[in-house]
Design an enzyme around this catalytic site. Structure first.
Site, PDB file in Angstrom:
ATOM      1  N   GLU A 296       0.861  -1.182   0.000  1.00 24.62           N
ATOM      2  CA  GLU A 296       0.000   0.000   0.000  1.00 24.62           C
ATOM      3  C   GLU A 296       0.898   1.233   0.000  1.00 24.62           C
ATOM      4  OE1 GLU A 296      -3.172   0.004   2.875  1.00 24.62           O
ATOM      5  OE2 GLU A 296      -3.416  -2.182   2.722  1.00 24.62           O
ATOM      6  N   HIS A 841      -7.237 -41.598 -19.985  1.00 26.75           N
ATOM      7  CA  HIS A 841      -8.029 -42.724 -19.505  1.00 26.75           C
ATOM      8  C   HIS A 841      -9.531 -42.551 -19.693  1.00 26.75           C
ATOM      9  CE1 HIS A 841     -10.566 -44.472 -16.308  1.00 26.75           C
ATOM     10  NE2 HIS A 841      -9.935 -45.570 -16.664  1.00 26.75           N
TER      11      HIS A 841
END
Length: 892
Positions: A296, A841
């Site tokens: 900040e 798969h």
């Protein structure tokens, strides 16, 4: 030194327990050259403790917080108000008041102050706690300062703070509280700066938000901000927002929200040179703290002040590199259908298993690197150095995971990659010559070879090799056994690859040829979806059929079904024998676990439990099968799939015969279909082989762990999972272990498992997210089409196999599916996964069962609610959510 107040300059890193994360960070900022930090002091955690301990009711109120339901807003609100009201009406002890007042006067009684929380679990690398407590700005006067300090203490129990601690596992009585009292700066412009791009994760880009007035307006999200992005002292991006309001300090104290004049609303709040200067300061702060920072800042009278800095806790860790070159890392877990965090032993096993990028067979490959508890491969960076592969690699990867393929393509096409001096390598002639026999063998398999015995021979090889490796591990112990494990691991991949290298490409190639030639000769590939149904020899499909047999054996014994509903892993077999009908079904159960007990979810991680270790994992699948599938139906369906494939092949061939030169086209197609169906079953054999070997290796390692436990070296056999193979070898040799390492790695694992691993990430930390290729209807979820057809049904969102409950006809929605999930496929009418590609798969098994499937759907398990009606288009590659409200299941 005061026990209640510490000035910024009196604080160091060791003061964390006294001044919390924010206070400690502010002191560190004071030591960064060229950084201006407004003066101030911290009211210590000792002051907070002495304050709350004056209350006789506080301890009981604190305990009551553990009993509330944090999902109940009313309970949360009531508990929070009760705690805050009690503390706000509690007197601050006189000795604490005096020290705060003395510090206020010393820092400057004529100034206004910002008063913020600084908890001991705040602004830390693992948890930010940002925004959980209250902040008070522009506070003037001694009484007001003391009052806001007390309110700040009370804000430790805001509703959001209580919920946050409960959800993140922080005990309320373990989080201590300091208060930062810092001289106010009255800026013209203020904002937030991230020293890494918070959206993409790129560590080289500084991202700055800027707006008029106090930064609190930005932090709280009530105003828009300009965006500036700086890289290497150059402004890359500037996005000017319409800044209609700002928060400003007023002379009498406090703040006010004011409208920005119209001419300033769309003007640039921060000049270009100011953004570059600020970014440079951010880099200095980041270097001091050693990690990317959330900062900040404010600008007053052309001077930049830093009022806060905290670690950015949301960035995914970057895989380590040893040079300044731009690397692209691809997730190994996404390719292997296991995206969860892996323990150190599991990572070590996989790195040892990979035969490339190693200094010796027993070493761990440098082509796999750990980041966030997952493995990433740097192989792509090396492969795209070859122009030949640079063009084709993305296409190949599309079959593995479409989103990975598109991410690699995006990376290659970027200007920063194109303009970088990339090495241009040519394939060595010797390597090409070495690959020719395999290439000719693949061609021969497609054109003329007979494949009737291929799968039987492969099964025989696997069985023989597993027995051989088991014998090797039984003949040694101690450090020699670990060395033998390393040797075995280093040979597995090359061994199975040598067996299937000529067959698997033929199986995939014929599938692609069937598709392309059908479209070329007939204009469509209408029969493709049925051609792959029920092929012979797939070990994973056979496992699913065998589990169906287990369900059929149990379905006629009510006592067995009732037992399974409450069975426990440690007494599973004894309990099964003791119930009526248990002895009848026991042989079928034992036969299944003898053949497939080495499998489990996430089975590439050796440390994960196998079915033989935790048999209850399979209970939900067995019970769902009993409930949703008629006796013997699973095998009848498999046979029906085989017959449908034959009929589809017949239709395809008959259509071809009607075309010019149809006899030749039909003959070519017949051969392709035969080869494809004969060989595609080996798709699951490599993992079947690898997992069997992983299982015997795990048993051997746990035998060594038992010995270490008996000798008092380890507390529990599973403690072995927190070490690499080489570390285990050293532990056995030295008979010593650092238990702090176990604690530290357990904590890291718990942190890592909460992370969402990206598919592709650069060495700069940028997560590359490519869009799927499907053109989707508005509101639909895009993915990769891997099994043709369209189906509607209720979505069954399943995150863990052991929690699976499905009815026949449900749409299975899962993060991924590996072979352990196969038992659910006979129940599913469709499949949606977050991970996968054409040859993974779930896609292969979905085609075998003939169910529509879409894979690679980002966040599918979060965007689709369990029970919603959905439409799965496996031809186009998207999922539509048809109902907002979930529909109840028979199980519910």
């Amino acid at each position: 030194m005061s026990q209640y107040v510490l000035y910024f300059n009196d604080i160091d890193k060791s003061s964390l327990s006294r001044v919390g994360g924010k206070g400690a960070n502010l002191d560190e900022l004071c030591h960064v050259p060229g950084i201006a930090v407004p003066a101030g002091f911290c009211v210590t955690t000792r002051a907070y403790l002495d304050f709350v301990n004056t209350s006789k009711e506080f301890a009981a109120l604190l305990e009551s917080l553990e009993l509330i339901d944090i999902e109940s807003l009313e309970e949360l609100k009531s508990a929070g108000e009760r705690m805050r009201s009690h503390l706000e009406n509690l007197d601050i002890p006189e000795c604490i008041q005096q020290e705060i007042s003395r510090a206020w006067r010393k820092t400057g009684s004529q100034y206004a102050y910002a008063i913020r929380s600084s908890a001991t679990a705040e602004d830390l690398p693992g948890a930010s706690f940002a925004g959980q407590q209250d902040t008070f700005l522009n506070i003037k006067g001694e009484d007001n300062i003391l009052d806001r300090v007390r309110k700040c203490w009370a804000s430790l129990f805001t509703d959001r703070a209580i919920a946050y601690r409960r959800k993140n596992g922080f005990a309320h009585d373990k989080v201590l509280f300091s208060v930062v009292v810092q001289r106010m700066v009255f800026p013209e412009v203020s904002g937030i700066m991230f020293t890494a791009d918070p959206v993409t994760g790129n560590r080289r880009i500084v991202s700055i938000d800027a707006s008029y007035g106090l930064g609190e307006a930005l932090v709280s999200g009530i105003v828009s901000a300009d965006l500036y992005q700086v890289k290497a002292d150059k402004l890359l991006k500037k996005q000017i927002a319409s800044k209609e309001i700002g928060i400003f300090a007023i002379p009498e104290g406090g703040t006010v929200k004011l409208k920005i004049t119209e001419e300033r609303q769309t003007s640039q709040a921060l000049p270009d040179e100011g953004a570059v200067r600020l970014a440079r300061m951010g880099r200095n702060i980041e270097e001091h703290f050693g990690s990317p920072q959330d900062i900040e800042w404010c600008l007053a009278d052309n001077e930049i002040f830093i009022v806060q800095s905290r670690p950015i806790t949301t960035l995914y860790p970057i895989p380590a590199v040893s040079d300044d070159k731009l690397h692209l890392f691809v997730s190994f877990g996404h390719v292997q259908m296991m995206t969860e965090a892996i323990k150190p032993l599991g990572i070590s096993v996989l790195r040892t298993f990979l035969p490339l990028g190693k200094s010796s067979p027993r070493a761990e490959s440098d082509l796999l690197v750990e980041a966030g508890g997952r493995l990433y491969t740097d192989a792509v960076t090396r492969l795209i150095e070859y122009p030949f592969l640079r063009k084709r690699l993305p296409e190949i990867l599309l079959n593995v995971d479409e989103m990975i393929g598109r991410a690699v393509q995006d990376f290659i096409e970027r200007e920063e990659f194109q303009t970088t001096d990339q090495p241009v390598k040519k394939l060595e002639f010797a390597l090409v010559v070495k690959a020719l026999p395999t290439a000719f063998a693949v061609l021969g398999n497609i054109l003329f070879r007979n494949h009737d015995q291929v799968i039987a021979q492969l099964n025989l090889f696997i069985d023989k090799q597993v027995k051989k490796n088991r014998k090797k591990l039984q003949e040694v112990s101690g450090p020699d056994r670990i060395a033998q494990i390393q040797e075995i691991l280093s040979t597995l991949l090359s061994m199975i690859f040598a067996r299937i290298a000529q067959y698997f490409p033929a199986a995939i190639g014929t599938y692609k040829l069937i598709e392309s030639l059908s479209k070329k000769w007939l204009g469509d590939a209408a029969e493709l979806g049925s051609i792959s149904k029920s092929p012979p020899g797939n070990v994973t499909t056979e496992m699913g059929l065998a589990l169906g047999d287990v369900a059929d054996a149990a379905r006629n014994h009510p006592a067995v079904i009732e037992y399974l509903m409450q069975a426990a892993d440690d007494t599973f077999w004894e309990g099964l024998r003791s119930v009526p009908g248990g002895e009848d079904v026991l042989p079928v159960f034992l036969n299944f676990f003898k053949q497939y007990g080495m499998r489990g979810t996430g089975e590439i991680d050796l440390t994960r439990p196998r079915w033989r270790e935790a048999p209850t994992q399979l209970v939900p699948a067995i019970l769902s099968h009993i409930k949703g599938v008629r006796p013997g139906r699973h095998r009848l369906d498999f046979q029906a799939g085989k017959e449908e494939a034959e009929l589809a092949a017949g239709r395809l061939l008959e259509r071809l015969r009607q075309k010019p030169m149809g006899f030749i086209k039909a003959r070519i197609m017949r051969r392709l279909i035969k080869v494809h169906r004969s060989l595609i079953g080996i798709r699951e054999h490599p993992k079947y082989f690898i997992v069997q070997n992983f299982d015997i290796i795990k048993q051997a390692i746990l035998q060594e762990a038992d010995t270490l436990v008996s000798g008092g070296i380890l507390e529990h056999p599973d403690d072995i999972f927190w070490f690499s193979l080489q570390e285990i070898k050293e532990i056995i040799e030295t008979r010593r272990v650092d238990r702090d390492v176990i604690t530290m790695r357990k904590e890291k694992f718990q942190h890592d498992r909460q992370l969402t691993p990206p598919r592709a990430i650069t060495s700069e930390g940028e997560i590359i997210t490519a869009k799927p290729g499907a053109h989707v209807p508005p509101g639909a979820l895009a993915g990769s089409p891997v099994s043709a057809g369209m189906v509607e049904g209720r979505a069954r969102v399943i995150l863990k196999l052991e929690e699976a409950k499905m009815d026949k006809g449900d749409i299975l929605v899962a993060p991924y599916t590996d072979p352990a999930w196969t038992p659910l496929f006979p129940l599913a009418a469709g499949l949606v996964t977050e991970v996968g590609g054409l040859m993974t798969h779930g896609a292969v098994v979905a085609r075998e069962y003939g169910i529509p499937a879409v894979v690679g759907v980002d966040d599918a398990t979060r965007k689709i609610l369990d029970g919603q009606k959905v439409r799965v288009d496996g031809t186009q590659g998207y999922v539509e959510i048809l109902t907002k409200e979930p529909v109840l299941y028979k199980h519910d």
